[in-house]
Design an enzyme around this catalytic site. Structure first.
Site, PDB file in Angstrom:
ATOM      1  N   HIS A  59      34.965  21.011  35.557  1.00  0.00           N
ATOM      2  CA  HIS A  59      34.891  22.391  35.039  1.00  0.00           C
ATOM      3  C   HIS A  59      34.126  23.285  36.007  1.00  0.00           C
ATOM      4  CE1 HIS A  59      34.863  25.256  31.514  1.00  0.00           C
ATOM      5  NE2 HIS A  59      34.062  25.864  32.378  1.00  0.00           N
ATOM      6  N   HIS A  61      34.188  27.418  38.203  1.00  0.00           N
ATOM      7  CA  HIS A  61      34.740  28.781  38.365  1.00  0.00           C
ATOM      8  C   HIS A  61      34.685  29.142  39.847  1.00  0.00           C
ATOM      9  CE1 HIS A  61      35.028  29.798  34.056  1.00  0.00           C
ATOM     10  NE2 HIS A  61      34.090  28.866  33.974  1.00  0.00           N
ATOM     11  N   GLN A 154      39.790  35.205  30.683  1.00  0.00           N
ATOM     12  CA  GLN A 154      38.340  35.410  30.502  1.00  0.00           C
ATOM     13  C   GLN A 154      38.006  36.432  29.405  1.00  0.00           C
ATOM     14  OE1 GLN A 154      35.127  34.639  32.894  1.00  0.00           O
ATOM     15  NE2 GLN A 154      34.563  35.058  30.776  1.00  0.00           N
ATOM     16  N   HIS A 212      37.816  26.856  27.290  1.00  0.00           N
ATOM     17  CA  HIS A 212      36.445  27.162  26.912  1.00  0.00           C
ATOM     18  C   HIS A 212      36.470  27.256  25.388  1.00  0.00           C
ATOM     19  CE1 HIS A 212      36.175  28.308  31.084  1.00  0.00           C
ATOM     20  NE2 HIS A 212      34.889  28.535  30.966  1.00  0.00           N
ATOM     21  N   GLU A 215      31.701  28.067  22.906  1.00  0.00           N
ATOM     22  CA  GLU A 215      30.502  28.183  23.750  1.00  0.00           C
ATOM     23  C   GLU A 215      29.581  29.177  23.062  1.00  0.00           C
ATOM     24  OE1 GLU A 215      31.158  29.376  27.803  1.00  0.00           O
ATOM     25  OE2 GLU A 215      29.092  28.907  28.403  1.00  0.00           O
ATOM     26  N   ASP A 311      30.365  23.989  36.350  1.00  0.00           N
ATOM     27  CA  ASP A 311      30.641  25.302  35.742  1.00  0.00           C
ATOM     28  C   ASP A 311      30.404  26.444  36.735  1.00  0.00           C
ATOM     29  OD1 ASP A 311      31.492  27.075  33.829  1.00  0.00           O
ATOM     30  OD2 ASP A 311      29.814  26.814  32.467  1.00  0.00           O
ATOM     31  N   TRP A 317      26.577  34.202  36.284  1.00  0.00           N
ATOM     32  CA  TRP A 317      26.016  33.464  35.151  1.00  0.00           C
ATOM     33  C   TRP A 317      24.875  32.539  35.544  1.00  0.00           C
ATOM     34  CZ3 TRP A 317      31.193  34.443  35.952  1.00  0.00           C
ATOM     35  CH2 TRP A 317      31.798  35.275  34.997  1.00  0.00           C
TER      36      TRP A 317
HETATM   37 ZN   LIG Z   1      33.325  27.819  32.297  1.00  0.00          ZN
END
Ligand SMILES: [Zn+2]
Length: 430
Positions: A59, A61, A154, A212, A215, A311, A317
């Site tokens: 996982h 990005h 997203q 996702h 979360e 991630d 993030w």
């Molecule tokens: Zn993610």
């Protein structure tokens, strides 16, 4: 029989076998046994250290990685400010900049023995710049690293105008997994509807799903239930993964006792992202603060395939990270209190064999016939590798050393070959 291309001598394997020679011919593992008499063009003395199949990140990005500080840093460090920041950055993105950052990250990954990555790619930009850029990166890095892409709406499949059409276009262009984000839709009902629609798209096209999902710290965020039920309804067992599932941390135990058997029936894959979940979840708590990682040991005990993902690395993030899956596994181990010997070994599996299964990697492993992809670590066994975040002495892809430690005291000897790192930016199409 022709002479082997490579023999790794005296390796310890993750299952505990010692003194093993790994014989490589034509990019595949031909034999694994002690004291092989044959000689090869290239030999590596493992000196009793651990040889493992490569690290796998289930996982990630890749479209936002290494963008930390653009256009500004995330001051609160929260998920929602991160999403807002990504929204500010999006209009200024170029395909060239996305590709350059992704290639830089692939370089870091290979140096750390991370040779397969499943990356979500945002499809809510009508230009599909990131999709275009990452499909090109995927082709460019293919000799060294397997990059699998997930079409990720997203901003929400239903919430973001045109998202479904863009997601379908991304799949037409060659993105191979269907993504989603049901907890970001406006209502629980919309979230469930998005899960249904996305699973139908995957069923129609014969594709895997990786969403996702939940979360959130909201114990009533139960989209994983819909995801599992839709998986069973559409006969997608074993092809669907739920990523994050952090609300399970906060759910009522009685409800979870009903949910986990449904997830088992669906053969759902699970990805926890320990570095991110421990920093982003529990933000509305005072004290005690929840950890906000999904129920990893309980899901493993139920027989589900559970992986740890990275991630984020240096993006809106998360301003930290380096592509080191041993750091990811180490955090998962601590957050889940998986400190028993067997539990620690399970954490090593969660960044190697388990994500390889979720990604459906062909020929992964150290058995004869497998692809000759492996990593020589400066550690005696998986637990020591976790403890030391062990140095990668050599990274081998299809029987070729593609990265090696440059330390002078390294046990590695590579006749006629200088220690080096792969650099995709200089190598071009390789
Ligand atoms: Zn993610």
């Amino acid at each position: 029989m022709p002479a082997p291309d490579l023999i790794v001598r005296n390796a310890t394997l993750p299952d505990g076998r010692r003194g093993q020679d790994i014989v490589v011919t034509a990019g595949r593992i031909a034999e694994v046994r002690p004291a092989v008499a044959a000689e090869a063009a290239q030999e590596i003395d493992a000196a009793g250290q651990l040889v493992t199949p490569p690290f796998v990140d289930a996982h990630f990005h890749m479209d936002s990685t290494l963008s930390h500080g653009l256009p500004r840093v995330n001051r609160s460090g929260t998920l929602l400010e991160g999403i807002a920041l990504w929204g500010e950055l999006k209009p200024d993105l170029t395909a060239e900049a996305i590709a350059a950052r992704a290639l830089e990250y692939c370089d870091w990954a290979v140096a750390r023995g991370l040779l397969a990555i499943r990356s979500h790619v945002d499809v809510c930009d009508p230009r599909l710049l990131a999709v275009e850029a990452l499909l090109a990166v995927k082709r460019q890095v293919a000799p060294w690293l397997d990059l699998q892409l997930v079409a990720f709406p997203q901003d929400g499949l239903l919430r973001s105008l045109g998202a479904e059409a863009q997601l379908l276009r991304a799949l037409d262009l060659g993105v191979e997994v269907v993504g989603g984000i049901p907890h970001f839709e406006r209502t629980m009902a919309d979230g469930a509807a998005s899960v249904r629609r996305l699973c139908e798209i995957a069923a129609e096209r014969g594709l895997p799903v990786d969403m996702h999902c939940d979360e959130s710290d909201d114990p009533l965020s139960r989209h994983v239930e819909t995801l599992a039920a839709e998986t069973v309804r559409l006969g997608l067992q074993g092809r669907v993964t739920g990523s994050h599932l952090t609300s399970m941390h906060s759910m009522d135990n009685y409800y979870v006792s009903k949910l986990i058997p449904l997830m088992v029936e669906a053969e759902l894959g699970v990805v926890a992202n320990p570095l991110i979940n421990i920093t982003l979840q529990g933000r509305h708590d005072t004290y005690p603060k929840r950890r906000g990682m999904t129920r990893v040991p309980e899901l493993m005990a139920a027989g589900l395939t559970v992986a740890f993902g990275h991630d984020c690395v240096m993006d809106p993030w998360y301003g930290l990270g380096s592509g080191d899956m041993l750091e990811v596994a180490g955090m998962g181990l601590h957050v889940a209190q998986m400190t028993g010997v067997e539990a620690m070994r399970a954490c090593f599996d969660a960044v190697t064999v388990n994500p390889a299964r979720l990604l459906g990697l062909e020929g992964y492993g150290l058995a004869p016939g497998c692809r000759a992809d492996f990593v020589l670590l400066q550690a005696a066994d998986p637990v020591e590798a976790l403890r030391l975040r062990a140095e990668r002495l050599a990274v081998v892809r299809a029987g070729r050393v593609i990265a090696a430690a440059s330390r002078r005291d390294s046990v590695l000897t590579l006749p006629g070959q200088e220690a080096r790192r792969v650099d995709f930016r200089r190598r071009g199409d390789g």
